[in-house]
Enzyme design. Structure first.
Site, short mmCIF file in Angstrom:
data_model
loop_
_atom_site.label_atom_id
_atom_site.label_comp_id
_atom_site.label_asym_id
_atom_site.label_seq_id
_atom_site.Cartn_x
_atom_site.Cartn_y
_atom_site.Cartn_z
N HIS A 107 -4.34 -13.98 10.70
CA HIS A 107 -3.60 -12.84 10.15
C HIS A 107 -4.14 -11.49 10.63
O HIS A 107 -3.80 -10.45 10.08
CB HIS A 107 -3.61 -12.89 8.63
CG HIS A 107 -3.00 -14.13 8.06
ND1 HIS A 107 -1.74 -14.57 8.41
CD2 HIS A 107 -3.50 -15.05 7.19
CE1 HIS A 107 -1.46 -15.69 7.76
NE2 HIS A 107 -2.51 -16.00 7.02
N ARG A 125 1.74 -10.81 6.14
CA ARG A 125 3.19 -10.88 6.19
C ARG A 125 3.79 -10.23 7.44
O ARG A 125 4.99 -10.33 7.68
CB ARG A 125 3.79 -10.26 4.93
CG ARG A 125 3.37 -10.99 3.66
CD ARG A 125 3.94 -10.37 2.41
NE ARG A 125 5.39 -10.51 2.35
CZ ARG A 125 6.13 -10.03 1.35
NH1 ARG A 125 5.56 -9.38 0.34
NH2 ARG A 125 7.44 -10.18 1.36
N PRO A 143 0.83 -1.21 0.00
CA PRO A 143 0.00 0.00 0.00
C PRO A 143 0.87 1.25 0.00
O PRO A 143 1.79 1.38 0.81
CB PRO A 143 -0.79 -0.13 1.30
CG PRO A 143 -0.78 -1.59 1.62
CD PRO A 143 0.54 -2.09 1.14
N GLU A 144 0.59 2.17 -0.92
CA GLU A 144 1.34 3.41 -1.02
C GLU A 144 0.45 4.57 -0.57
O GLU A 144 -0.65 4.35 -0.06
CB GLU A 144 1.83 3.61 -2.46
CG GLU A 144 2.76 2.51 -2.95
CD GLU A 144 4.13 2.52 -2.25
OE1 GLU A 144 4.43 3.50 -1.55
OE2 GLU A 144 4.88 1.56 -2.41
#
Length: 275
Positions: free
Chosen positions: A93, A111, A2-3
């Site tokens: 998660h 992650r 995500p930017e």
């Protein structure tokens, strides 16, 4: 990853709904990049005053202290308010839950490169370490052309690498860097200091335009990004070069090329962006 557009879209998707809420409880799953920095129980009773963004960090201003959230490589936030479908029990998660009087905010991060950090304020040493080095905000009036010009003139780095560093301007991630360099007709490997005034201005304008469009389109969803309301982004449908290796350039019809820069994929037109 995500930017800036994805983080800004995420912020807008829940900021108004959580503002003014009081924290009922907080809980952590598996460890994230850094420790939370406070006992979860100590957050109960504090009020969420608002949600800001600095670069790719979300800042939740509390009545006492501040929470800094980073989505890492694969993270996303979901928020479910009263009357909406509940998020259910936290899964393998799901690593941070913030239950408030106005709904549940949850960080999902397969992650685990994301982070949730509590600091007493922005003057705290950790907050300054994370935020002080960040460049100008491209969607704000403070994104000065002259300061941008000085930042480029001081660097020998290839322009794409400099954009990705976030030291001059934040938020121009890998996808958006390829797009803005194509729009401004600048080769990705060109040293930043060698870019002339006309193209510096074109790049400055392209950064504003591309990131604003990306926010308008809900960000980019290539794999699993969605905002806190579950909506996916559509900017990828507007991309002129990114992901189009071998396809015709939208300007000159020559094939788009792919090269590697710092282990990242760079897409460009060898004709329109001649070195």
């Amino acid at each position: 990853m995500p930017e800036l557009p994805e983080v800004e879209v995420t912020r807008r998707s829940f900021a108004d709904r959580i503002a003014g809420a009081h924290i009922v409880s907080a809980s952590l799953g598996k460890p994230l990049r850094w420790p939370l920095g406070i006992d979860c129980a100590a957050l109960a009773g504090r009020q969420v005053l608002g949600v800001r963004r600095r670069g790719k960090y979300l800042l939740l201003d509390l009545s006492e202290g501040l929470l800094l959230l980073h989505l890492g490589m694969s993270g996303s936030l979901r928020f479910a308010g009263p009357g909406e479908a509940p998020l259910g029990a936290a899964g393998a998660h799901d690593h941070f839950d913030l239950q408030t009087t106005q709904g549940l905010l949850r960080l999902h991060d397969p992650r685990r490169f994301g982070a949730v950090v509590y600091v007493p304020g922005e003057d705290d040493a950790l907050a300054r370490k994370l935020l002080d080095h960040l460049g100008m905000e491209p969607l704000e009036d403070s994104f000065s052309l002259e300061a941008f010009r000085r930042g480029l003139a001081a660097s020998r780095s290839p322009i794409k690498q400099l954009l990705l560093s976030g030291s001059v301007v934040v938020g121009v991630g890998n996808i958006y860097a390829s797009e803005v360099l194509f729009l401004s007709r600048i080769h990705p490997a060109r040293p930043a200091r060698d870019i002339g005034p006309r193209k510096v201005r074109a790049l400055h304008e392209a950064i504003r335009a591309v990131l604003a469009l990306a926010v308008e389109q809900g960000g980019t969803t290539l794999r699993d990004f969605s905002a806190a309301n579950g909506m996916e982004g559509h900017f990828q449908l507007q991309a002129r070069v990114y992901g189009r290796d071998g396809q015709p350039c939208t300007h000159c019809s020559r094939p788009i090329r792919l090269m590697r820069q710092g282990q990242r994929s760079t897409y460009y037109c060898v004709h329109c962006q001649a070195a």
